[in-house]
Design a protein around this motif. Structure first.
Motif, PDB file in Angstrom:
ATOM      1  N   LEU A   1       3.485  -4.075  -7.989  1.00 44.54           N
ATOM      2  CA  LEU A   1       2.557  -5.239  -8.152  1.00 44.54           C
ATOM      3  C   LEU A   1       1.530  -4.794  -9.280  1.00 44.54           C
ATOM      4  CD1 LEU A   1       1.636  -6.479  -4.805  1.00 44.54           C
ATOM      5  CD2 LEU A   1       3.411  -7.332  -6.206  1.00 44.54           C
ATOM      6  N   GLY A   2       1.699  -3.557  -9.925  1.00 38.86           N
ATOM      7  CA  GLY A   2       0.787  -3.154 -10.854  1.00 38.86           C
ATOM      8  C   GLY A   2       1.325  -3.399 -12.211  1.00 38.86           C
TER       9      GLY A   2
ATOM     10  N   GLN B   1       4.712   2.138   1.166  1.00 37.29           N
ATOM     11  CA  GLN B   1       3.847   3.398   0.428  1.00 37.29           C
ATOM     12  C   GLN B   1       3.962   3.384  -0.983  1.00 37.29           C
ATOM     13  OE1 GLN B   1       4.813   7.480   2.124  1.00 37.29           O
ATOM     14  NE2 GLN B   1       5.047   6.535   4.346  1.00 37.29           N
ATOM     15  N   MET B   2       5.178   2.669  -1.497  1.00 34.20           N
ATOM     16  CA  MET B   2       5.054   2.584  -2.887  1.00 34.20           C
ATOM     17  C   MET B   2       4.439   1.156  -3.481  1.00 34.20           C
ATOM     18  SD  MET B   2       9.138   3.285  -3.120  1.00 34.20           S
ATOM     19  CE  MET B   2       9.732   4.530  -2.182  1.00 34.20           C
ATOM     20  N   VAL B   3       3.853   0.501  -2.589  1.00 37.23           N
ATOM     21  CA  VAL B   3       2.807  -0.658  -2.677  1.00 37.23           C
ATOM     22  C   VAL B   3       1.800  -0.594  -2.117  1.00 37.23           C
ATOM     23  CG1 VAL B   3       2.927  -3.181  -3.627  1.00 37.23           C
ATOM     24  CG2 VAL B   3       5.296  -1.949  -3.615  1.00 37.23           C
ATOM     25  N   PRO B   4       0.942   0.158  -2.017  1.00 35.19           N
ATOM     26  CA  PRO B   4      -0.091   0.186  -1.209  1.00 35.19           C
ATOM     27  C   PRO B   4      -1.281  -0.961  -1.134  1.00 35.19           C
ATOM     28  CG  PRO B   4      -0.372   1.761  -3.057  1.00 35.19           C
ATOM     29  CD  PRO B   4       0.835   1.304  -3.146  1.00 35.19           C
ATOM     30  N   ALA B   5      -1.961  -0.922  -0.207  1.00 42.37           N
ATOM     31  CA  ALA B   5      -2.841  -2.087  -0.072  1.00 42.37           C
ATOM     32  C   ALA B   5      -3.857  -2.163  -1.338  1.00 42.37           C
ATOM     33  CB  ALA B   5      -3.786  -1.760   1.357  1.00 42.37           C
ATOM     34  N   ASP B   6      -4.249  -1.023  -1.960  1.00 44.00           N
ATOM     35  CA  ASP B   6      -5.160  -1.270  -3.068  1.00 44.00           C
ATOM     36  C   ASP B   6      -4.194  -2.049  -4.232  1.00 44.00           C
ATOM     37  OD1 ASP B   6      -3.820   0.722  -3.860  1.00 44.00           O
ATOM     38  OD2 ASP B   6      -5.160   2.044  -4.559  1.00 44.00           O
ATOM     39  N   GLN B   7      -3.095  -1.721  -4.201  1.00 39.09           N
ATOM     40  CA  GLN B   7      -2.573  -2.393  -5.328  1.00 39.09           C
ATOM     41  C   GLN B   7      -2.112  -3.964  -5.216  1.00 39.09           C
ATOM     42  OE1 GLN B   7       2.272  -1.994  -6.886  1.00 39.09           O
ATOM     43  NE2 GLN B   7       1.144   0.012  -6.885  1.00 39.09           N
ATOM     44  N   VAL B   8      -1.980  -4.247  -3.904  1.00 40.08           N
ATOM     45  CA  VAL B   8      -1.888  -5.451  -3.406  1.00 40.08           C
ATOM     46  C   VAL B   8      -3.133  -6.351  -3.633  1.00 40.08           C
ATOM     47  CG1 VAL B   8      -1.456  -7.145  -1.395  1.00 40.08           C
ATOM     48  CG2 VAL B   8      -0.158  -4.777  -1.603  1.00 40.08           C
ATOM     49  N   GLY B   9      -4.346  -5.710  -3.537  1.00 41.05           N
ATOM     50  CA  GLY B   9      -5.578  -6.276  -3.841  1.00 41.05           C
ATOM     51  C   GLY B   9      -5.950  -6.513  -5.372  1.00 41.05           C
ATOM     52  N   SER B  10      -5.551  -5.311  -6.082  1.00 42.67           N
ATOM     53  CA  SER B  10      -5.730  -5.559  -7.568  1.00 42.67           C
ATOM     54  C   SER B  10      -4.894  -6.802  -7.968  1.00 42.67           C
ATOM     55  CB  SER B  10      -5.342  -4.208  -8.252  1.00 42.67           C
ATOM     56  OG  SER B  10      -6.007  -3.308  -7.944  1.00 42.67           O
ATOM     57  N   PHE B  11      -3.620  -6.801  -7.571  1.00 41.94           N
ATOM     58  CA  PHE B  11      -2.778  -7.635  -7.958  1.00 41.94           C
ATOM     59  C   PHE B  11      -3.203  -9.132  -7.660  1.00 41.94           C
ATOM     60  CE2 PHE B  11       0.398 -11.068  -6.925  1.00 41.94           C
ATOM     61  CZ  PHE B  11       1.268 -11.115  -8.006  1.00 41.94           C
ATOM     62  N   VAL B  12      -3.776  -9.507  -6.664  1.00 36.42           N
ATOM     63  CA  VAL B  12      -4.347 -10.802  -6.010  1.00 36.42           C
ATOM     64  C   VAL B  12      -5.609 -10.940  -7.092  1.00 36.42           C
ATOM     65  CG1 VAL B  12      -5.971 -11.884  -4.113  1.00 36.42           C
ATOM     66  CG2 VAL B  12      -3.931 -10.579  -3.717  1.00 36.42           C
ATOM     67  N   THR B  13      -6.476  -9.935  -7.250  1.00 34.38           N
ATOM     68  CA  THR B  13      -7.548 -10.341  -8.137  1.00 34.38           C
ATOM     69  C   THR B  13      -7.018 -10.711  -9.793  1.00 34.38           C
ATOM     70  OG1 THR B  13      -8.981  -8.696  -7.062  1.00 34.38           O
ATOM     71  CG2 THR B  13      -9.621  -9.128  -9.139  1.00 34.38           C
ATOM     72  N   SER B  14      -6.179 -10.020 -10.143  1.00 35.48           N
ATOM     73  CA  SER B  14      -5.565 -10.289 -11.514  1.00 35.48           C
ATOM     74  C   SER B  14      -5.039 -11.755 -11.516  1.00 35.48           C
ATOM     75  CB  SER B  14      -4.544  -9.211 -11.899  1.00 35.48           C
ATOM     76  OG  SER B  14      -3.301  -9.337 -11.224  1.00 35.48           O
ATOM     77  N   MET B  15      -4.245 -12.099 -10.562  1.00 33.16           N
ATOM     78  CA  MET B  15      -3.903 -13.275 -10.375  1.00 33.16           C
ATOM     79  C   MET B  15      -4.690 -14.569 -10.597  1.00 33.16           C
ATOM     80  SD  MET B  15      -0.247 -13.252 -10.802  1.00 33.16           S
ATOM     81  CE  MET B  15      -0.614 -11.687 -11.983  1.00 33.16           C
TER      82      MET B  15
END
Length: 266
Positions: free
Chosen positions: A169-170, A193-207
């Motif tokens: 998602l980065g 482990q390849m798409v950790p929670a912080d990456q999911v959170g950053s994706f949501v913010t960017s969207m």
């Protein structure tokens, strides 16, 4: 004698019926070129459906254009779409070893313009198919392919929607409001482990900052590659944190089918 004839007739009828159903699914291997390099895709459609219908691009995992990608195209064809399992690597690059897969992916993603050109060329193959309404196009991707379709949406490519399954998602692409015209669905594993929670959170913010129309579904305890029935064997052979999850896979597919019904209804 009569009962035998009835049984024989019933058996013939069943065989003919099964044969006709099988014949409805049509597939074709398609060779195409991008910047002088040869790529091989796989088109699938149902010839019992009348008229033009939406087209869906299928972007493979980092292993390359393999049987799993082609199976997904056939599932889409059975659901009433024309699907094109494209090739992002070229020259028949496909592997079952993580080191080779990583090298293939690194080469393909090294130049964003090259990546977009390969995707665009495949899209033209799909749009040009006789069964496809070229105004109704979506894309779905798995793992590496999930990241690809999301980046194509970030770049504002002419897609009605994209679906990412356990995709990264980065992204170095930072879309502005109005850049993303495609609707987006993301399915991810809560234990990926390849798409950790912080990456999911950053994706949501960017969207949200891009004012995109998107949704994210996270499955608790589910690992990376949950859509691929072969993931458990990969995990065992290469000691990778991946695994198939039947429930997550089925729910993701059902959600995708509802999503396509929504975006393709005009």
């Amino acid at each position: 004698m009569t009962s035998k004839l009835v049984s024989l007739a019933a058996g013939i009828a069943l065989s003919l019926s099964a044969g006709s159903v099988y014949a409805e699914l049509q597939t074709e291997t398609v060779d195409y070129t991008v910047n002088g390099e040869t790529f091989t895709g796989y088109m699938a459609w149902n010839d019992s459906d009348q008229g033009k219908r939406p087209g869906v691009l299928v972007v493979h995992e980092w292993w390359g254009h393999n049987e799993f990608a082609r199976d997904q195209a056939e599932k889409l064809a059975a659901a009433g779409y024309t699907a094109f399992a494209l090739d992002m690597y070229g020259e028949g690059k496909v592997t079952d070893h993580p080191k080779e897969a990583q090298a293939f992916m690194k080469e393909a993603t090294g130049d964003p313009d090259v990546l977009q050109a390969r995707f665009a060329a495949a899209m033209e193959q799909l749009r040009g198919h006789s069964t496809v309404d070229d105004d109704l196009i979506a894309a779905q991707g798995y793992c590496f392919g999930g990241a690809v379709v999301l980046n194509m949406a970030r770049l504002g490519m002419d897609l009605d929607g994209v679906v990412s399954y356990h995709g990264s998602l980065g992204s170095p692409i930072t879309p502005e409001p109005g850049d993303i015209t495609a609707r987006i669905q993301v399915y991810t594993g809560g234990a990926d482990q390849m798409v950790p929670a912080d990456q999911v959170g950053s994706f949501v913010t960017s969207m949200q900052q891009a004012e995109a129309d998107f949704s994210v579904t996270s499955f608790p305890g589910v690992l990376h590659s949950f859509m691929n029935p072969g993931a458990d064997a990969i995990a065992e052979e290469h000691d990778m944190p991946v695994g198939y999850d039947k429930d997550a896979a089925e729910r993701s597919w059902e959600g995708t089918m509802r999503f396509y019904q929504e975006i393709f209804t005009r």
